[in-house]
Design a protein around this motif. Sequence first.
Motif, short mmCIF file in Angstrom:
data_model
loop_
_atom_site.label_atom_id
_atom_site.label_comp_id
_atom_site.label_asym_id
_atom_site.label_seq_id
_atom_site.Cartn_x
_atom_site.Cartn_y
_atom_site.Cartn_z
N ILE A 151 -26.07 11.12 -3.58
CA ILE A 151 -26.45 9.62 -2.97
C ILE A 151 -27.57 10.04 -2.23
CG2 ILE A 151 -25.55 7.59 -2.43
CD1 ILE A 151 -24.47 8.21 -4.90
N GLU A 152 -28.71 9.88 -2.24
CA GLU A 152 -29.52 9.63 -1.08
C GLU A 152 -29.89 8.69 -0.24
OE1 GLU A 152 -31.10 12.93 -0.92
OE2 GLU A 152 -30.60 13.58 -2.69
N ASN A 153 -29.60 7.91 -0.93
CA ASN A 153 -29.46 6.18 0.12
C ASN A 153 -28.38 5.54 -0.10
OD1 ASN A 153 -30.23 3.63 0.88
ND2 ASN A 153 -31.64 3.13 0.08
N LYS A 154 -27.45 5.75 0.86
CA LYS A 154 -26.22 4.70 0.91
C LYS A 154 -26.22 3.57 0.74
CE LYS A 154 -24.73 9.17 3.33
NZ LYS A 154 -25.70 9.00 2.83
N LYS A 155 -27.73 2.76 0.83
CA LYS A 155 -27.21 1.45 1.39
C LYS A 155 -27.85 1.01 -0.43
CE LYS A 155 -26.98 0.28 5.66
NZ LYS A 155 -27.62 -0.71 7.13
N ASN A 156 -28.01 2.02 -1.46
CA ASN A 156 -28.79 1.84 -2.04
C ASN A 156 -27.46 1.52 -3.71
OD1 ASN A 156 -29.50 1.82 -5.68
ND2 ASN A 156 -31.30 3.06 -5.11
N GLY A 195 -24.62 4.78 10.56
CA GLY A 195 -24.37 6.19 9.37
C GLY A 195 -22.13 6.29 9.48
N ASN A 196 -21.52 5.71 11.29
CA ASN A 196 -20.71 5.84 10.67
C ASN A 196 -19.56 4.75 10.05
OD1 ASN A 196 -20.67 8.16 12.71
ND2 ASN A 196 -21.29 6.61 14.26
N PHE A 197 -18.89 4.48 8.65
CA PHE A 197 -18.41 3.86 8.05
C PHE A 197 -17.50 3.88 8.73
CE2 PHE A 197 -15.80 1.69 4.69
CZ PHE A 197 -16.95 1.18 4.31
N ASN A 198 -16.77 2.25 8.71
CA ASN A 198 -15.54 2.28 9.58
C ASN A 198 -14.48 1.33 8.40
OD1 ASN A 198 -12.84 1.95 10.49
ND2 ASN A 198 -13.49 0.66 12.31
N VAL A 199 -13.77 2.52 6.94
CA VAL A 199 -12.87 1.80 6.31
C VAL A 199 -12.28 0.38 7.34
CG1 VAL A 199 -10.20 1.53 5.04
CG2 VAL A 199 -12.39 3.57 5.59
N ASN A 397 -12.24 3.55 0.27
CA ASN A 397 -12.14 4.94 0.77
C ASN A 397 -13.37 6.32 0.26
OD1 ASN A 397 -9.96 5.48 2.72
ND2 ASN A 397 -9.26 4.34 1.85
N THR A 398 -13.50 6.20 -0.82
CA THR A 398 -14.86 6.40 -1.89
C THR A 398 -16.03 6.51 -1.49
OG1 THR A 398 -13.42 6.31 -3.73
CG2 THR A 398 -15.72 7.05 -3.91
N TYR A 399 -16.95 5.20 -1.25
CA TYR A 399 -18.03 4.57 -0.11
C TYR A 399 -17.70 5.67 1.74
CZ TYR A 399 -21.72 2.39 1.49
OH TYR A 399 -23.10 2.35 2.32
N LYS A 400 -16.50 5.47 1.72
CA LYS A 400 -16.41 6.49 3.07
C LYS A 400 -17.04 7.91 3.37
CE LYS A 400 -13.71 7.70 7.56
NZ LYS A 400 -12.62 7.09 8.09
N GLY A 401 -15.96 8.31 1.76
CA GLY A 401 -16.08 9.97 1.46
C GLY A 401 -17.67 10.13 1.48
N LEU A 402 -18.55 9.42 0.74
CA LEU A 402 -19.57 9.30 0.32
C LEU A 402 -20.41 9.53 1.72
CD1 LEU A 402 -20.85 6.58 -2.87
CD2 LEU A 402 -20.61 9.38 -2.65
N THR A 403 -20.42 8.62 2.35
CA THR A 403 -20.81 8.93 3.46
C THR A 403 -21.24 10.14 4.59
OG1 THR A 403 -19.23 8.02 5.44
CG2 THR A 403 -20.87 6.50 4.44
N LYS A 404 -19.60 10.69 4.28
CA LYS A 404 -19.28 12.30 4.97
C LYS A 404 -20.05 13.34 4.12
CE LYS A 404 -15.24 11.07 7.29
NZ LYS A 404 -13.51 11.33 7.73
N LEU A 500 -15.92 12.06 -6.47
CA LEU A 500 -16.95 12.74 -5.62
C LEU A 500 -16.57 13.96 -5.36
CD1 LEU A 500 -16.55 10.17 -2.01
CD2 LEU A 500 -18.26 10.80 -3.38
N PHE A 501 -16.73 15.23 -4.45
CA PHE A 501 -17.11 16.94 -4.52
C PHE A 501 -15.44 16.88 -3.78
CE2 PHE A 501 -18.21 19.81 -1.50
CZ PHE A 501 -18.44 21.14 -2.54
N SER A 502 -16.84 16.22 -2.17
CA SER A 502 -15.31 16.39 -1.45
C SER A 502 -13.87 15.41 -1.70
CB SER A 502 -15.17 15.20 0.00
OG SER A 502 -14.96 14.12 -0.57
N THR A 503 -13.41 14.92 -2.80
CA THR A 503 -11.80 14.49 -3.24
C THR A 503 -11.58 15.70 -3.97
OG1 THR A 503 -13.00 12.44 -3.30
CG2 THR A 503 -10.50 13.59 -4.26
N LYS A 504 -12.33 16.41 -4.97
CA LYS A 504 -12.27 17.68 -5.21
C LYS A 504 -12.23 19.15 -4.52
CE LYS A 504 -11.84 16.51 -9.63
NZ LYS A 504 -11.51 15.27 -9.79
#
Length: 546
Positions: A151-156, A195-199, A397-404, A500-504
């Motif tokens: 995901i290149e643009n997290k606001k897309n 870029g510091n997203f808070n759930v 939480n998935t969106y937060k994972g995307l930001t990391k 998400l890669f991080s979840t796996k």
Amino acid sequence: MAMHIPKAPGFAQMLKDGARHMSGLDEAVFRNIDACKELANTTKSAYGPFGLNKMVINHLDKLFVTNDAATILRELEVQHPAAKMLILASQQQEQECGDGTNFVLIFAGALLEKAEDLLRMGLSVPEVIKGYELACKQALEILPALVVGKIENKKNKGEVRNVIRAAVMSKQYGLEEFLADLVTDASISVMPNSGNFNVDNVRICKVLGQGVENSKAIQGMVFKRQVEGDVKKAENCKVAVYTCPLDVMHTETKGTVLIKTAAELLDYSRGEETQVEEQVKAIVESGCKVAVTGGKVGELYLHYCNKYGLMIVRVPSKFDVRRLCKTIGATALPRLTAPTAEEAGHCDEVKVDEIGDTPVIIFRQKSDASPITTIVIRGATENTMDDIERAIDDGVNTYKGLTKDNRYVAGAGAVEIELAKQINSYGEKCPGLAQYAIQKFAESLEELPRALATNSGVKASDVISRLYAAHQEGNQNVGVDIEAGVPAVKNAVEAKILDLFSTKYWSLKFATVAACTVLSVDQIIMAKPAGGPKPRENKNTEEDDD
């Protein structure tokens, strides 16, 4: 005098009466594996979009109807120490990624089940653990090669929505399109430029009635209450926020006032009234049209607020007061003084509205970006709304994972089968007895697509053979097709089923560590439990996340 009976020699003679001691493969290891297998089988039927719900009634007689593994485990209060290790691993996964708890349980349960076969064949526990650790290390090295995009643009919205859709689909199949749009809009609107997203910035307000499709996202905050005074609406207004009550302060000591004439009585009460009027007048003159208080509102203050047209909102929760301050950019004042320009907040619209037959107060910001967004969930029953809330929580939480970590992999069991295929090949090249454990690790990975197929009502063995056939041909993104009604496979990336890669990554790591920890236990020593009722820890208190 009672005769002293000596204890049997051995470890038991060192312990107090009532203590229990188990050791060896049969007593300790296999018992632990059985408990973990039972726990994994409990949640396995709840895995995937067609996962079945569990009806759980907790110690407070509260009913939960859900297929969310984290909620099921939290309310079950499992006592077995080995099963608790698996639960701790799934809780760690919940904290790390917010999703993938059921994956950890099923995979760890499968690893332990396969380990039991190896131990009965004659392998030692260290050999099995070594094989599992080698296989996990290899899996985590292979995983980055299976990434299908970033995901290149997290606001897309278009890019983000596909990943959130897959996370929501596993909880609310059929509503994933609607809920994915809702969560994506809410998450992107509160995403700061840093870029510091808070759930915690995506709030939930549940209002009974209508259907789930009537849910909506509101930029700002929503409170299920009425205003205190007569003023019901204010637009483009300054807002003063107080943590103290809007009431006359009473002294802690009792005093006696001797009044001799009617004039003295009038003067006595007039002094208090004048002081209250001056305070309210000062707030209004500072430009504020709305006052928010964290305490009660006295009748005298209410009278003067109505007289000067000041809207009064009472918010009892100190956490909600802080969030409201964040939303409108205000500073919470500890005492009743007129706010300065820096201390007063600004809100585009504050009004009392009705959603269904429930009165709500809406603090709405009309700009595209807002520090806090509230999702108003509608539903026919409380259980429905609770389940929708869990699905939204997973999406956020998935969106937060995307930001990391913005990488994603193919879903629908495609990654698991590809890992199983490659780890099996790796195991065949490894010398020594550890290769058997490595191959069992690969077999354990099959349990995830197998559970998806079984829960969708098709023959799992047919689906697994089709998946392996497709992956042998080089189609590494092919996963389970749960919608076909017959054993079938499809390209998960083309169907926009993404994980998400991080979840796996963390799921594989936590499950392997938990399974190895359970296997490494060879003795269970339990002291005699202390008498009296056990104190319950209060898990429902709201934590201060800000």
